[in-house]
Design an enzyme around this catalytic site. Sequence first.
Site, PDB file in Angstrom:
ATOM      1  N   THR A 136      25.985  39.391  38.623  1.00 15.08           N
ATOM      2  CA  THR A 136      25.812  38.020  39.114  1.00 15.08           C
ATOM      3  C   THR A 136      24.346  37.652  39.276  1.00 15.08           C
ATOM      4  O   THR A 136      23.506  38.536  39.489  1.00 15.08           O
ATOM      5  CB  THR A 136      26.533  37.879  40.480  1.00 15.08           C
ATOM      6  OG1 THR A 136      26.159  36.658  41.089  1.00 15.08           O
ATOM      7  CG2 THR A 136      26.154  38.998  41.447  1.00 15.08           C
ATOM      8  N   ASP A 137      24.067  36.355  39.230  1.00 13.77           N
ATOM      9  CA  ASP A 137      22.688  35.895  39.495  1.00 13.77           C
ATOM     10  C   ASP A 137      22.331  36.060  40.978  1.00 13.77           C
ATOM     11  O   ASP A 137      21.163  35.997  41.351  1.00 13.77           O
ATOM     12  CB  ASP A 137      22.500  34.428  39.066  1.00 13.77           C
ATOM     13  CG  ASP A 137      23.468  33.444  39.716  1.00 13.77           C
ATOM     14  OD1 ASP A 137      24.317  33.858  40.543  1.00 13.77           O
ATOM     15  OD2 ASP A 137      23.378  32.231  39.403  1.00 13.77           O
ATOM     16  N   GLU A 138      23.357  36.308  41.826  1.00 10.88           N
ATOM     17  CA  GLU A 138      23.093  36.395  43.274  1.00 10.88           C
ATOM     18  C   GLU A 138      22.263  37.621  43.635  1.00 10.88           C
ATOM     19  O   GLU A 138      21.702  37.692  44.723  1.00 10.88           O
ATOM     20  CB  GLU A 138      24.411  36.355  44.056  1.00 10.88           C
ATOM     21  CG  GLU A 138      25.178  35.082  43.764  1.00 10.88           C
ATOM     22  CD  GLU A 138      26.376  34.827  44.662  1.00 10.88           C
ATOM     23  OE1 GLU A 138      26.382  35.298  45.807  1.00 10.88           O
ATOM     24  OE2 GLU A 138      27.302  34.144  44.197  1.00 10.88           O
ATOM     25  N   TYR A 162      27.906  40.804  49.669  1.00  8.81           N
ATOM     26  CA  TYR A 162      28.419  40.776  48.284  1.00  8.81           C
ATOM     27  C   TYR A 162      27.289  41.005  47.291  1.00  8.81           C
ATOM     28  O   TYR A 162      27.359  41.889  46.424  1.00  8.81           O
ATOM     29  CB  TYR A 162      29.106  39.432  47.999  1.00  8.81           C
ATOM     30  CG  TYR A 162      29.292  39.154  46.517  1.00  8.81           C
ATOM     31  CD1 TYR A 162      30.186  39.911  45.759  1.00  8.81           C
ATOM     32  CD2 TYR A 162      28.562  38.144  45.873  1.00  8.81           C
ATOM     33  CE1 TYR A 162      30.347  39.672  44.393  1.00  8.81           C
ATOM     34  CE2 TYR A 162      28.723  37.892  44.513  1.00  8.81           C
ATOM     35  CZ  TYR A 162      29.622  38.664  43.773  1.00  8.81           C
ATOM     36  OH  TYR A 162      29.776  38.436  42.429  1.00  8.81           O
ATOM     37  N   LYS A 166      26.572  44.159  44.631  1.00  8.94           N
ATOM     38  CA  LYS A 166      26.450  43.994  43.172  1.00  8.94           C
ATOM     39  C   LYS A 166      25.082  44.493  42.691  1.00  8.94           C
ATOM     40  O   LYS A 166      24.967  45.079  41.611  1.00  8.94           O
ATOM     41  CB  LYS A 166      26.646  42.529  42.775  1.00  8.94           C
ATOM     42  CG  LYS A 166      28.032  41.968  43.006  1.00  8.94           C
ATOM     43  CD  LYS A 166      29.117  42.616  42.170  1.00  8.94           C
ATOM     44  CE  LYS A 166      29.047  42.234  40.699  1.00  8.94           C
ATOM     45  NZ  LYS A 166      30.203  42.803  39.942  1.00  8.94           N
TER      46      LYS A 166
HETATM   47  P1  NAD Z   1      38.202  37.927  41.058  1.00  8.73           P
HETATM   48  O1  NAD Z   1      38.015  38.128  42.514  1.00  8.73           O
HETATM   49  O2  NAD Z   1      38.914  36.722  40.551  1.00  8.73           O
HETATM   50  O3  NAD Z   1      38.965  39.194  40.435  1.00  8.73           O
HETATM   51  C1  NAD Z   1      38.640  40.515  40.753  1.00  8.73           C
HETATM   52  C2  NAD Z   1      39.702  41.424  40.159  1.00  8.73           C
HETATM   53  O4  NAD Z   1      39.328  42.782  40.439  1.00  8.73           O
HETATM   54  C3  NAD Z   1      41.099  41.214  40.762  1.00  8.73           C
HETATM   55  O5  NAD Z   1      42.061  41.193  39.736  1.00  8.73           O
HETATM   56  C4  NAD Z   1      41.289  42.442  41.650  1.00  8.73           C
HETATM   57  O6  NAD Z   1      42.643  42.821  41.787  1.00  8.73           O
HETATM   58  C5  NAD Z   1      40.474  43.491  40.907  1.00  8.73           C
HETATM   59  N1  NAD Z   1      40.015  44.577  41.782  1.00  8.73           N
HETATM   60  C6  NAD Z   1      39.383  44.455  42.979  1.00  8.73           C
HETATM   61  N2  NAD Z   1      39.123  45.676  43.492  1.00  8.73           N
HETATM   62  C7  NAD Z   1      39.584  46.583  42.585  1.00  8.73           C
HETATM   63  C8  NAD Z   1      39.588  47.996  42.521  1.00  8.73           C
HETATM   64  N3  NAD Z   1      39.061  48.737  43.519  1.00  8.73           N
HETATM   65  N4  NAD Z   1      40.119  48.600  41.446  1.00  8.73           N
HETATM   66  C9  NAD Z   1      40.659  47.865  40.440  1.00  8.73           C
HETATM   67  N5  NAD Z   1      40.682  46.515  40.443  1.00  8.73           N
HETATM   68  C10 NAD Z   1      40.146  45.883  41.496  1.00  8.73           C
HETATM   69  O7  NAD Z   1      36.750  38.032  40.424  1.00  8.73           O
HETATM   70  P2  NAD Z   1      36.088  37.149  39.274  1.00  8.73           P
HETATM   71  O8  NAD Z   1      35.633  35.876  39.856  1.00  8.73           O
HETATM   72  O9  NAD Z   1      36.960  37.156  38.084  1.00  8.73           O
HETATM   73  O10 NAD Z   1      34.782  38.014  38.986  1.00  8.73           O
HETATM   74  C11 NAD Z   1      34.794  39.058  38.021  1.00  8.73           C
HETATM   75  C12 NAD Z   1      33.434  39.742  38.028  1.00  8.73           C
HETATM   76  O11 NAD Z   1      32.421  38.790  37.756  1.00  8.73           O
HETATM   77  C13 NAD Z   1      33.073  40.369  39.370  1.00  8.73           C
HETATM   78  O12 NAD Z   1      32.443  41.602  39.124  1.00  8.73           O
HETATM   79  C14 NAD Z   1      32.103  39.386  39.991  1.00  8.73           C
HETATM   80  O13 NAD Z   1      31.181  40.038  40.843  1.00  8.73           O
HETATM   81  C15 NAD Z   1      31.420  38.819  38.759  1.00  8.73           C
HETATM   82  N6  NAD Z   1      30.900  37.464  38.933  1.00  8.73           N
HETATM   83  C16 NAD Z   1      31.744  36.441  39.289  1.00  8.73           C
HETATM   84  C17 NAD Z   1      31.238  35.148  39.415  1.00  8.73           C
HETATM   85  C18 NAD Z   1      32.128  33.990  39.759  1.00  8.73           C
HETATM   86  O14 NAD Z   1      31.645  32.854  39.800  1.00  8.73           O
HETATM   87  N7  NAD Z   1      33.395  34.186  39.986  1.00  8.73           N
HETATM   88  C19 NAD Z   1      29.881  34.890  39.183  1.00  8.73           C
HETATM   89  C20 NAD Z   1      29.052  35.964  38.853  1.00  8.73           C
HETATM   90  C21 NAD Z   1      29.588  37.241  38.690  1.00  8.73           C
HETATM   91  P1  TYD Z   2      31.568  29.811  46.145  1.00  5.10           P
HETATM   92  O1  TYD Z   2      32.509  29.191  45.172  1.00  5.10           O
HETATM   93  O2  TYD Z   2      32.135  30.581  47.280  1.00  5.10           O
HETATM   94  O3  TYD Z   2      30.560  30.704  45.290  1.00  5.10           O
HETATM   95  P2  TYD Z   2      29.155  31.402  45.736  1.00  5.10           P
HETATM   96  O4  TYD Z   2      29.121  31.516  47.203  1.00  5.10           O
HETATM   97  O5  TYD Z   2      29.255  32.729  45.061  1.00  5.10           O
HETATM   98  O6  TYD Z   2      28.072  30.545  45.162  1.00  5.10           O
HETATM   99  O7  TYD Z   2      30.656  28.676  46.761  1.00  5.10           O
HETATM  100  C1  TYD Z   2      29.876  27.826  45.946  1.00  5.10           C
HETATM  101  C2  TYD Z   2      29.059  26.959  46.856  1.00  5.10           C
HETATM  102  O8  TYD Z   2      29.926  26.083  47.573  1.00  5.10           O
HETATM  103  C3  TYD Z   2      28.297  27.731  47.918  1.00  5.10           C
HETATM  104  O9  TYD Z   2      27.037  27.082  48.140  1.00  5.10           O
HETATM  105  C4  TYD Z   2      29.166  27.626  49.147  1.00  5.10           C
HETATM  106  C5  TYD Z   2      29.813  26.274  48.975  1.00  5.10           C
HETATM  107  N1  TYD Z   2      31.180  26.122  49.514  1.00  5.10           N
HETATM  108  C6  TYD Z   2      31.502  25.028  50.309  1.00  5.10           C
HETATM  109  O10 TYD Z   2      30.634  24.189  50.631  1.00  5.10           O
HETATM  110  N2  TYD Z   2      32.780  24.888  50.739  1.00  5.10           N
HETATM  111  C7  TYD Z   2      33.757  25.779  50.427  1.00  5.10           C
HETATM  112  O11 TYD Z   2      34.920  25.618  50.843  1.00  5.10           O
HETATM  113  C8  TYD Z   2      33.420  26.902  49.601  1.00  5.10           C
HETATM  114  C9  TYD Z   2      34.463  27.918  49.233  1.00  5.10           C
HETATM  115  C10 TYD Z   2      32.123  27.021  49.152  1.00  5.10           C
END
Ligand code: NAD
Ligand code: TYD
Length: 371
Positions: A136-138, A162, A166
């Site tokens: 992630t960019d975070e 989080y 990561k």
């Molecule tokens: P998500 O939370 O939707 O899905 C996570 C999946 O991982 C779920 O299916 C869960 O059951 C599985 N999981 C969790 N713990 C596990 C374990 N111990 N063993 C096996 N499976 C396990 O996540 P996402 O949003 O699809 O994100 C996927 C990846 O991308 C993550 O690594 C996250 O850090 C990264 N990422 C997500 C975002 C975003 O905007 N969602 C942005 C940047 C990076």
């Molecule tokens: P989120 O989707 O949780 O992603 P991340 O925290 O990884 O960026 O949140 C996106 C942005 O929206 C973040 O600045 C937090 C804000 N946010 C709200 O204002 N209200 C909400 O209910 C949620 C879930 C997030």
Amino acid sequence: MSQIQSWLVTGAAGCIGSNFVRYWCDQYPDNKVVVLDSLTYAGDRNSLADLETNPGFQFVQGDITDHHLVESLLREHQLNGIVNFAAESHVDRSISGPGTFISTNIVGTQRLLEAARQVWLGDGFSGDHRFHQVSTDEVYGSLGDDDPAFTEDHSYQPSSPYAASKASADHLVRSYQHTYGLHTSISNCSNNYGPYQFPEKLIGLTICNLVRGKALPIYGTGKNIRDWLFVDDHCRGIDRVLRSGEPGCTYNIGGGTELTNIELVERLCDLADRLIGDSKELQLRFPDSLAAKGVPSRSLIEFVSDRPGHDWRYAIDISRIERDLGYQPATQIDAGLSLTMRWYFDNEAWWQSVMDGSYQQWIDTQYSTGD
Ligand code: NAD
Ligand code: TYD
């Protein structure tokens, strides 16, 4: 160019992983894909239902921290690629309970790396291999309004549990490349949105609340900025890195769309007003939405207490992947939001089933109205 054709994809019952496996099976129908997912609250096997009959696809329920299971899957199915999506992925949950973030995101990644090292660098294996970490960019921390966007050379300054978990995982991945010569790659992406997103992240939650006529919580001032990436574009970016990125490489993948949270939520409100306002069928299906009653959805916006340690701005510089691998995001934000909203309209059974009682209880404890 990599010739790897058999993959372990972890965490693919979640949002990005399920979209990735669907993309991959479509692009490379001859490949073998074994999904490993422990099905936490965020994982749903229904997100992969259409792929279950695919001959190269197999689902295994299990935990990435189970080193023996991972090793036996790699050996049994002769898998020589891992794409690791499995993670605890929501910042708010990492604030209320950081423990599982350490075990899955850090320990889990190390166990996967170790299994890969044992199998791919152990006796008798001499083929091409790749461990890809989805990050992630975070990990880079937070930007001010006028700071340049994150490049891959930006220092790691994670601020939430989080992001710190990561960041640790990324360091471990690099250490396995540097120390043992395991072929690895990392992609750091911005905020994803699209189908199958668990409705705890901002866009999924906003859409599900819009159609139910529920409040739309905005943390703090709503002026925090995120870069939004449509999930299909992310999948194409990972594909480029897997096929053409050199071992040891890191690439940022972004959507090129910076918006404040309030701008984004207002766009979603206006979109719901348009789509539901124009359709008798949607008005009948979602009678609790304000759009069905002819009332502007923006009146559902509710400013609530800010997230502790809330990062101000993320912005991502994608020059490296553009230049080296020819990647460009293809989906404009309005088209992506419209596609996503229509997907939630058409898949109410999916999101209703994941928003069960215990989840709703958890979410209700998170939001208190700010003064
Ligand atoms: P998500 O939370 O939707 O899905 C996570 C999946 O991982 C779920 O299916 C869960 O059951 C599985 N999981 C969790 N713990 C596990 C374990 N111990 N063993 C096996 N499976 C396990 O996540 P996402 O949003 O699809 O994100 C996927 C990846 O991308 C993550 O690594 C996250 O850090 C990264 N990422 C997500 C975002 C975003 O905007 N969602 C942005 C940047 C990076
Ligand atoms: P989120 O989707 O949780 O992603 P991340 O925290 O990884 O960026 O949140 C996106 C942005 O929206 C973040 O600045 C937090 C804000 N946010 C709200 O204002 N209200 C909400 O209910 C949620 C879930 C997030």
